[in-house]
Design a protein around this motif. Structure first.
Motif, PDB file in Angstrom:
ATOM      1  N   LYS A 156     -19.576 -12.389 -18.207  1.00 14.69           N
ATOM      2  CA  LYS A 156     -20.114 -11.230 -17.489  1.00 14.69           C
ATOM      3  C   LYS A 156     -19.587 -11.232 -16.047  1.00 14.69           C
ATOM      4  N   ASN A 157     -19.691 -10.055 -15.434  1.00 12.57           N
ATOM      5  CA  ASN A 157     -19.306  -9.907 -14.026  1.00 12.57           C
ATOM      6  C   ASN A 157     -17.805 -10.105 -13.806  1.00 12.57           C
ATOM      7  N   HIS A 158     -17.014  -9.946 -14.883  1.00 13.11           N
ATOM      8  CA  HIS A 158     -15.562 -10.044 -14.774  1.00 13.11           C
ATOM      9  C   HIS A 158     -14.894  -8.684 -14.922  1.00 13.11           C
ATOM     10  N   GLU A 159     -15.684  -7.628 -14.970  1.00 13.41           N
ATOM     11  CA  GLU A 159     -15.158  -6.280 -15.184  1.00 13.41           C
ATOM     12  C   GLU A 159     -14.067  -5.973 -14.163  1.00 13.41           C
ATOM     13  N   GLY A 160     -12.933  -5.426 -14.669  1.00 19.17           N
ATOM     14  CA  GLY A 160     -11.847  -5.039 -13.768  1.00 19.17           C
ATOM     15  C   GLY A 160     -11.254  -6.215 -13.013  1.00 19.17           C
ATOM     16  N   ARG A 161     -11.092  -7.350 -13.699  1.00 18.53           N
ATOM     17  CA  ARG A 161     -10.625  -8.600 -13.068  1.00 18.53           C
ATOM     18  C   ARG A 161     -11.530  -8.989 -11.900  1.00 18.53           C
ATOM     19  N   GLY A 162     -12.835  -8.718 -12.066  1.00 21.32           N
ATOM     20  CA  GLY A 162     -13.817  -9.195 -11.114  1.00 21.32           C
ATOM     21  C   GLY A 162     -14.194  -8.235 -10.002  1.00 21.32           C
ATOM     22  N   ILE A 163     -13.680  -6.986 -10.032  1.00 23.12           N
ATOM     23  CA  ILE A 163     -14.010  -6.048  -8.947  1.00 23.12           C
ATOM     24  C   ILE A 163     -15.205  -5.165  -9.288  1.00 23.12           C
ATOM     25  N   GLY A 164     -15.685  -5.213 -10.542  1.00 20.85           N
ATOM     26  CA  GLY A 164     -16.839  -4.424 -10.943  1.00 20.85           C
ATOM     27  C   GLY A 164     -16.459  -3.090 -11.552  1.00 20.85           C
ATOM     28  N   LEU A 165     -17.397  -2.522 -12.300  1.00 26.07           N
ATOM     29  CA  LEU A 165     -17.111  -1.293 -13.048  1.00 26.07           C
ATOM     30  C   LEU A 165     -16.828  -0.107 -12.134  1.00 26.07           C
ATOM     31  N   ASN A 166     -17.625   0.073 -11.082  1.00 31.98           N
ATOM     32  CA  ASN A 166     -17.415   1.204 -10.185  1.00 31.98           C
ATOM     33  C   ASN A 166     -16.036   1.142  -9.535  1.00 31.98           C
ATOM     34  N   ASN A 167     -15.673  -0.006  -9.001  1.00 29.44           N
ATOM     35  CA  ASN A 167     -14.357  -0.145  -8.379  1.00 29.44           C
ATOM     36  C   ASN A 167     -13.229  -0.030  -9.400  1.00 29.44           C
ATOM     37  N   LYS A 168     -13.483  -0.458 -10.614  1.00 32.63           N
ATOM     38  CA  LYS A 168     -12.476  -0.310 -11.668  1.00 32.63           C
ATOM     39  C   LYS A 168     -12.201   1.165 -11.930  1.00 32.63           C
ATOM     40  N   MET A 169     -13.245   2.002 -11.940  1.00 35.98           N
ATOM     41  CA  MET A 169     -13.043   3.436 -12.129  1.00 35.98           C
ATOM     42  C   MET A 169     -12.292   4.051 -10.943  1.00 35.98           C
ATOM     43  N   ARG A 170     -12.610   3.590  -9.741  1.00 31.78           N
ATOM     44  CA  ARG A 170     -11.873   4.061  -8.560  1.00 31.78           C
ATOM     45  C   ARG A 170     -10.391   3.680  -8.667  1.00 31.78           C
ATOM     46  N   ALA A 171     -10.127   2.483  -9.177  1.00 31.11           N
ATOM     47  CA  ALA A 171      -8.742   2.052  -9.380  1.00 31.11           C
ATOM     48  C   ALA A 171      -8.068   2.875 -10.476  1.00 31.11           C
ATOM     49  N   TYR A 172      -8.809   3.192 -11.543  1.00 30.31           N
ATOM     50  CA  TYR A 172      -8.259   4.052 -12.588  1.00 30.31           C
ATOM     51  C   TYR A 172      -7.811   5.396 -12.002  1.00 30.31           C
ATOM     52  N   ALA A 173      -8.644   5.966 -11.141  1.00 33.31           N
ATOM     53  CA  ALA A 173      -8.303   7.264 -10.544  1.00 33.31           C
ATOM     54  C   ALA A 173      -7.008   7.167  -9.745  1.00 33.31           C
ATOM     55  N   LEU A 174      -6.809   6.078  -9.023  1.00 38.33           N
ATOM     56  CA  LEU A 174      -5.558   5.891  -8.285  1.00 38.33           C
ATOM     57  C   LEU A 174      -4.381   5.671  -9.232  1.00 38.33           C
ATOM     58  N   GLN A 175      -4.637   4.978 -10.339  1.00 38.03           N
ATOM     59  CA  GLN A 175      -3.559   4.780 -11.314  1.00 38.03           C
ATOM     60  C   GLN A 175      -3.103   6.112 -11.907  1.00 38.03           C
ATOM     61  N   ASP A 176      -4.019   7.062 -12.015  1.00 36.80           N
ATOM     62  CA  ASP A 176      -3.654   8.379 -12.537  1.00 36.80           C
ATOM     63  C   ASP A 176      -2.781   9.169 -11.562  1.00 36.80           C
ATOM     64  N   THR A 177      -2.693   8.695 -10.305  1.00 31.84           N
ATOM     65  CA  THR A 177      -1.784   9.322  -9.338  1.00 31.84           C
ATOM     66  C   THR A 177      -0.431   8.645  -9.305  1.00 31.84           C
ATOM     67  N   GLY A 178      -0.261   7.568 -10.097  1.00 27.01           N
ATOM     68  CA  GLY A 178       1.032   6.900 -10.181  1.00 27.01           C
ATOM     69  C   GLY A 178       1.044   5.436  -9.789  1.00 27.01           C
ATOM     70  N   MET A 179      -0.048   4.935  -9.203  1.00 25.40           N
ATOM     71  CA  MET A 179      -0.090   3.525  -8.837  1.00 25.40           C
ATOM     72  C   MET A 179      -0.252   2.654 -10.079  1.00 25.40           C
ATOM     73  N   ASP A 180       0.223   1.403  -9.992  1.00 24.77           N
ATOM     74  CA  ASP A 180      -0.086   0.461 -11.057  1.00 24.77           C
ATOM     75  C   ASP A 180      -1.393  -0.248 -10.720  1.00 24.77           C
ATOM     76  N   THR A 181      -1.845  -1.108 -11.610  1.00 26.09           N
ATOM     77  CA  THR A 181      -3.158  -1.730 -11.438  1.00 26.09           C
ATOM     78  C   THR A 181      -3.231  -2.626 -10.200  1.00 26.09           C
ATOM     79  N   VAL A 182      -2.151  -3.302  -9.883  1.00 27.14           N
ATOM     80  CA  VAL A 182      -2.120  -4.154  -8.681  1.00 27.14           C
ATOM     81  C   VAL A 182      -2.152  -3.295  -7.427  1.00 27.14           C
ATOM     82  N   GLU A 183      -1.310  -2.266  -7.379  1.00 22.47           N
ATOM     83  CA  GLU A 183      -1.259  -1.375  -6.211  1.00 22.47           C
ATOM     84  C   GLU A 183      -2.599  -0.690  -5.971  1.00 22.47           C
ATOM     85  N   ALA A 184      -3.262  -0.283  -7.060  1.00 19.21           N
ATOM     86  CA  ALA A 184      -4.543   0.422  -6.924  1.00 19.21           C
ATOM     87  C   ALA A 184      -5.608  -0.487  -6.315  1.00 19.21           C
ATOM     88  N   ASN A 185      -5.697  -1.715  -6.790  1.00 19.97           N
ATOM     89  CA  ASN A 185      -6.667  -2.651  -6.215  1.00 19.97           C
ATOM     90  C   ASN A 185      -6.410  -2.870  -4.729  1.00 19.97           C
TER      91      ASN A 185
END
Length: 199
Positions: A91-120
């Motif tokens: 538990k508490n490892h969602e999004g490589r440890g950043i949490g579900l809310n931040n993971k969704m924020r990162a997803y939104a940035l990935q939809d603009t062209g960033m990769d997962t590392v860049e978004a974090n």
């Protein structure tokens, strides 16, 4: 020092075969981690072990943005085939440890062209905030000190070894890329050093 206490055990039949499910409570924060056990594991030498980070989107909702759910199910099949192994669900490892809310924020940035590392990094967050003390504690409960690690992530191997767990072999869990997760897998391979060939 162990931070977990064993809380409960029950039989868990699954579509992949039968496991025993063990719940552990982290005495520091109340989080409940799970071990799915197959076979006689007490003191087992080098069983298959999957250390799996919680992923609501992939594990529960079947998201194709990642390969988490597919890796989890692949691990369940392999362990059932050999008749001996553990899946440690953290538990508490969602999004490589950043949490579900931040993971969704990162997803939104990935939809603009960033990769997962860049978004974090764009969110001011670590690329990977996970720690593995809970996994080591669960292995110690079963008196397991040496494992075959079911993982593509070499950092996970290094982290477990630093906690006193010997890794005899690292067994990659290769999945079939999708249009949605190909860039994600490529980023994990190129930027994070995961063992994912032929992308």
């Amino acid at each position: 020092m162990q931070f977990l206490s064993h809380s409960s055990t029950a039989r868990l039949p699954t579509q992949f075969g039968e496991f025993d499910i063990h719940v552990f409570t982290d005495n520091r924060n109340g989080l409940e981690h799970v071990a799915l056990a197959c076979g006689n594991l007490q003191g087992a030498q080098s069983p298959l072990v999957r250390v799996h980070s919680e992923c609501l989107t992939g594990d529960v909702f079947g998201s194709t943005r990642c390969d988490c759910g597919e890796q989890l199910h692949h691990a369940q099949r392999l362990i059932q085939q050999t008749g001996l192994g553990l899946i440690l669900y953290l538990k508490n490892h969602e999004g490589r440890g950043i949490g579900l809310n931040n993971k969704m924020r990162a997803y939104a940035l990935q939809d603009t062209g960033m990769d997962t590392v860049e978004a974090n990094l764009a969110l001011g967050l670590p690329v990977d905030a996970r720690t593995y003390e809970a996994a080591a504690d669960m292995l110690h409960y079963f008196e397991i000190n040496t494992i075959q690690l079911l993982s593509n992530n070499q950092e996970k191997r290094t982290a477990l070894q630093s906690l006193g767990i010997s890794v005899d072999q690292q067994v990659p869990l290769l999945t079939t890329p999708t249009i949605e997760n190909l860039k994600y897998l490529q980023t994990k391979s190129v930027k994070l050093g995961h063992l994912i060939p032929d992308l």
